[in-house]
Structures are given as structure tokens and as C-alpha cells.
Design a protein around this motif. Structure first.
Motif, mmCIF file in Angstrom:
data_model
loop_
_atom_site.group_PDB
_atom_site.id
_atom_site.type_symbol
_atom_site.label_atom_id
_atom_site.label_comp_id
_atom_site.label_asym_id
_atom_site.label_seq_id
_atom_site.Cartn_x
_atom_site.Cartn_y
_atom_site.Cartn_z
ATOM 1 N N VAL A 1 0.861 -1.187 0.000
ATOM 2 C CA VAL A 1 0.000 0.000 0.000
ATOM 3 C C VAL A 1 0.892 1.229 0.000
ATOM 4 O O VAL A 1 1.726 1.394 0.901
ATOM 5 C CB VAL A 1 -0.915 0.024 1.238
ATOM 6 N N GLY A 2 0.743 2.091 -1.008
ATOM 7 C CA GLY A 2 1.595 3.275 -1.035
ATOM 8 C C GLY A 2 1.504 4.027 -2.340
ATOM 9 O O GLY A 2 0.480 4.042 -3.019
ATOM 10 N N GLY A 3 2.627 4.656 -2.686
ATOM 11 C CA GLY A 3 2.716 5.439 -3.907
ATOM 12 C C GLY A 3 4.105 6.041 -4.010
ATOM 13 O O GLY A 3 4.911 5.934 -3.089
ATOM 14 N N GLY A 4 4.385 6.656 -5.135
ATOM 15 C CA GLY A 4 5.663 7.318 -5.310
ATOM 16 C C GLY A 4 6.813 6.374 -5.577
ATOM 17 O O GLY A 4 6.633 5.170 -5.816
ATOM 18 N N THR A 5 8.032 6.927 -5.521
ATOM 19 C CA THR A 5 9.220 6.130 -5.841
ATOM 20 C C THR A 5 9.492 5.050 -4.811
ATOM 21 O O THR A 5 10.077 4.015 -5.126
ATOM 22 C CB THR A 5 10.452 7.036 -5.973
ATOM 23 N N GLY A 6 9.097 5.277 -3.555
ATOM 24 C CA GLY A 6 9.295 4.256 -2.528
ATOM 25 C C GLY A 6 8.526 2.985 -2.844
ATOM 26 O O GLY A 6 9.030 1.875 -2.651
ATOM 27 N N HIS A 7 7.307 3.138 -3.336
ATOM 28 C CA HIS A 7 6.496 1.981 -3.703
ATOM 29 C C HIS A 7 7.129 1.239 -4.884
ATOM 30 O O HIS A 7 7.164 0.004 -4.919
ATOM 31 C CB HIS A 7 5.084 2.449 -4.056
ATOM 32 N N TYR A 8 7.628 1.999 -5.839
ATOM 33 C CA TYR A 8 8.309 1.415 -6.988
ATOM 34 C C TYR A 8 9.508 0.583 -6.535
ATOM 35 O O TYR A 8 9.727 -0.546 -6.999
ATOM 36 C CB TYR A 8 8.763 2.525 -7.944
ATOM 37 N N THR A 9 10.304 1.125 -5.620
ATOM 38 C CA THR A 9 11.481 0.418 -5.108
ATOM 39 C C THR A 9 11.094 -0.883 -4.431
ATOM 40 O O THR A 9 11.710 -1.934 -4.649
ATOM 41 C CB THR A 9 12.244 1.311 -4.116
ATOM 42 N N LEU A 10 10.065 -0.827 -3.594
ATOM 43 C CA LEU A 10 9.603 -2.024 -2.899
ATOM 44 C C LEU A 10 9.165 -3.098 -3.885
ATOM 45 O O LEU A 10 9.557 -4.267 -3.770
ATOM 46 C CB LEU A 10 8.448 -1.661 -1.964
ATOM 47 N N LEU A 11 8.364 -2.715 -4.867
ATOM 48 C CA LEU A 11 7.852 -3.682 -5.835
ATOM 49 C C LEU A 11 8.979 -4.263 -6.696
ATOM 50 O O LEU A 11 8.937 -5.446 -7.056
ATOM 51 C CB LEU A 11 6.802 -3.028 -6.730
ATOM 52 N N THR A 12 9.974 -3.452 -7.005
ATOM 53 C CA THR A 12 11.112 -3.946 -7.778
ATOM 54 C C THR A 12 11.826 -5.070 -7.042
ATOM 55 O O THR A 12 12.278 -6.048 -7.655
ATOM 56 C CB THR A 12 12.102 -2.795 -8.054
ATOM 57 N N GLY A 13 11.920 -4.948 -5.720
ATOM 58 C CA GLY A 13 12.555 -5.992 -4.933
ATOM 59 C C GLY A 13 11.686 -7.225 -4.765
ATOM 60 O O GLY A 13 12.172 -8.356 -4.807
ATOM 61 N N LEU A 14 10.381 -7.024 -4.588
ATOM 62 C CA LEU A 14 9.471 -8.151 -4.359
ATOM 63 C C LEU A 14 9.198 -8.953 -5.629
ATOM 64 O O LEU A 14 8.823 -10.127 -5.561
ATOM 65 C CB LEU A 14 8.140 -7.642 -3.799
#
Length: 325
Positions: free
Chosen positions: A15-28
Motif C-alpha cells: 500500500v503506497g505510492g511514489g518512488t518508494g512503492h516502486y522500489t519495494l515492488l522492484t525488490g518483491l
């Protein structure tokens, strides 16, 4: 909340947005898990804001960024999808946002657009808008000043002239049913990292979201930000971030807070000159030892940002240690 069966494929909702969410999803993305990204839809600036105003669309920026993060396309195509035009009538727009706009015009249906974009971006997991309602984010400060619009809040050049009292949506928004279904079926819900008041909290303001998290059997984790923002979270500690998230979660409770505990010996001066500092714990109001999970989450280089692989590895390690799956 109970752990999922060790034989089942873990279901993770972010749950989120922005570049932080992108970073998390890239790792997962490379883990053997099923991912559903629930994305804030309150962006009012840049390409997203222009398309929202000109075409009456929901802002596509955070949504399409998450599609790229989870895409099975080769990196070269991902780079193309993320290309931002520099000049002319398309100046400032990204290709991914223009594709969103084109598909929306073709289908005339946002649910169908969401479905089609998963095919176009070659996404095996899911990205869902937190709401399909058109709303504005409003910030209320302790001095009674009100700031309307995510872009207005995010683009403040100086520190706010008073602490944040609250944020709310105007008008109220109803959650996208598919997002609520994903929360109900999840084994782990991850909030963050991301801008506290413009990327994370807005999701919890949507009617039905925090109630669904509270009712879910899933464990809930918060990935704390690395640095403060002078215009949004000046001087915030880990405890301040956690306290704010907990307040907006309501009855739902966090099971873990993942926080970086390794900092570079140099390179923070530039951040300090801009009014940004590392988010660290406060000895005056410590979190429970079983809630705080310190780890090395830092990406190497001059920029202070999360490392996608370290972040995903820490999440998996914690889940296994606590028998969440």
C-alpha cells in the motif's frame, strides 16, 4: 491475525505510492509470492495532474509506475515506457501516462482500463487503484492553515509554518472493491516506504481500507522512510512516523516496523543543508522491541535510498523468522 500455510504461495499486498512503492515492488517482483499493489490516486501535479485536468482522468502516474515495476517486459522496454518528453505539447508527460490516457479513451471504463493495462505492460501480478473516485488531498496545519492538493503539499519549497494537524480527502472516497478483496485475502500487508502524508496516509483515508486491514488475517508491516522531508515531516523520528501511521490505521495494528540502522560515514551534509536528516529512533519514546526490526536497507551510492534487494530480503527473513509463511 494468523500465519498462512507453509505450502501456500504467500499473498503480499503493498500500500503506497511514489518512488518508494516502486522500489519495494522492484525488490518483491523476483520472489515466489503473489503481489497486489494498492496505489494512491490523489496525485495532482506534473504529468498526472495535467492529464487529470485535461481529460478528467484519475491521475495515472503512481499507478503506471507500479505497472512498470512489476512488468515482465525487458529493461529496454521499461526504459521506453518511463520516458518523459522534454519539450513541445507533450513536454513533461511520460509515455506510460499517455498509454493510460489512450486506453481509457478507447475503453471508456476505468476497470477495463486497469485490466487492459496489465496485458499491455505484461504484468502477472496486480496493480489496483485504492479508489476510482476523483478527490483532492487536503492538509490542515495546527495554525489553521489549509493546503489543498497533493502537488501543493509536495512542492512546498520551505518547511511548513506549523506542524501537521490532520489530512483528509475532499470529497470522501470509497475504496475500489477489488482492493478490499485483496486485503481480505492477504497474508502480509506492507505500508511504505513513501512520503507520509502524500503517498501513504491518503490510502488509509479512503473509506473501507483501514477497516479491511483491521478485519484481515494478514500481518501488517510498515517500512519506515530513510530521510525526513523539510516540507512534510521535519524532525520526525521513527516513532513519529509509526505513531502517525497507527493513528490513521485506527483499529488495525502493526506487527512490525522495518527500519534502516546503517548509515554512510559521509554524504549526509548535502541533505542536511536542504533540511533533511536520517529518520532514527528516539530514546525518549522507544517502540516495543518486538515491533522494531532494524536492518541494513541502504543502497550504495550518493543518494540515500532503499536497496530493493536488501528490502525484499529483510521482509522474507522477518516473515520466516516469525513463521508468517
Amino acid at each position: 491475525m494468523v500465519a498462512c500455510s507453509p505450502m501456500a504461495t504467500p499473498k503480499i499486498v503493498t500500500v503506497g505510492g511514489g518512488t518508494g512503492h516502486y522500489t519495494l515492488l522492484t525488490g518483491l517482483r523476483d520472489l515466489s509470492v503473489r503481489i497486489t499493489a494498492i496505489v494512491t490516486m490523489m496525485d495532482s501535479g506534473g504529468s498526472s495532474g495535467r492529464l487529470r485536468d485535461e481529460y478528467g482522468l484519475l491521475p495515472p502516474g503512481d499507478f503506471t509506475r507500479c505497472l512498470v515495476a512489476l512488468s515482465e517486459h525487458p529493461e529496454a522496454l521499461k526504459e521506453l515506457l518511463g520516458h518523459r518528453f522534454r519539450s513541445g505539447s507533450l513536454g513533461g508527460h511520460t509515455l506510460r501516462n499517455l498509454i493510460f490516457t489512450a486506453v481509457q479513451e478507447l475503453t471508456g471504463s476505468l476497470p477495463l482500463t486497469v485490466e487492459r493495462l496489465h496485458e499491455i505492460f505484461s504484468v502477472k501480478n496486480r496493480v489496483l487503484p485504492v479508489t476510482m473516485d476523483h478527490v483532492d488531498l487536503v492538509m490542515h496545519l495546527e495554525n489553521d492553515r489549509t493546503i489543498r492538493g497533493e502537488a501543493s503539499i509536495d512542492n512546498l519549497s520551505d518547511m511548513l509554518d506549523a506542524p501537521v494537524l490532520s489530512v483528509y480527502l475532499d470529497p470522501e472516497a470509497q475504496a475500489y472493491p477489488a482492493a478490499l478483496d485483496a486485503i481480505a485475502e492477504a497474508d502480509l500487508i506492507i505500508l511504505g516506504p513513501g512520503d507520509l502524508y502524500t503517498s501513504l496516509v491518503p490510502n488509509l483515508l479512503v473509506k473501507g481500507v483501514r477497516e479491511a486491514i483491521a478485519a484481515s488475517r494478514a500481518r501488517a508491516m510498515f517500512v519506515c522512510n530513510l530521510m525526513t522531508k523539510p516540507n512534510e515531516t521535519p524532525g520526525y523520528t521513527v516513532e513519529d512516523f509509526v505513531g502517525t501511521i497507527a493513528m490513521y490505521l485506527g483499529e488495525a495494528r502493526l506487527d512490525a516496523v522495518l527500519v534502516n540502522d546503517v548509515w554512510p560515514s559521509e554524504g549526509l551534509e548535502e541533505y542536511a543543508s536542504a533540511g533533511s536528516e536520517p529518520v532514527v529512533t528516539s530514546p525518549d519514546k522507544p517502540l516495543a522491541s518486538d515491533l522494531l526490526v532494524p536492518a541494513d536497507l541502504l543502497f550504495g551510492g550518493k543518494l540515500i535510498r532503499h536497496d530493493p534487494r536488501k528490502l525484499s530480503a529483510a521482509i522474507v527473513s522477518l516473515a520466516r523468522q516469525r513463521s508468517w509463511w
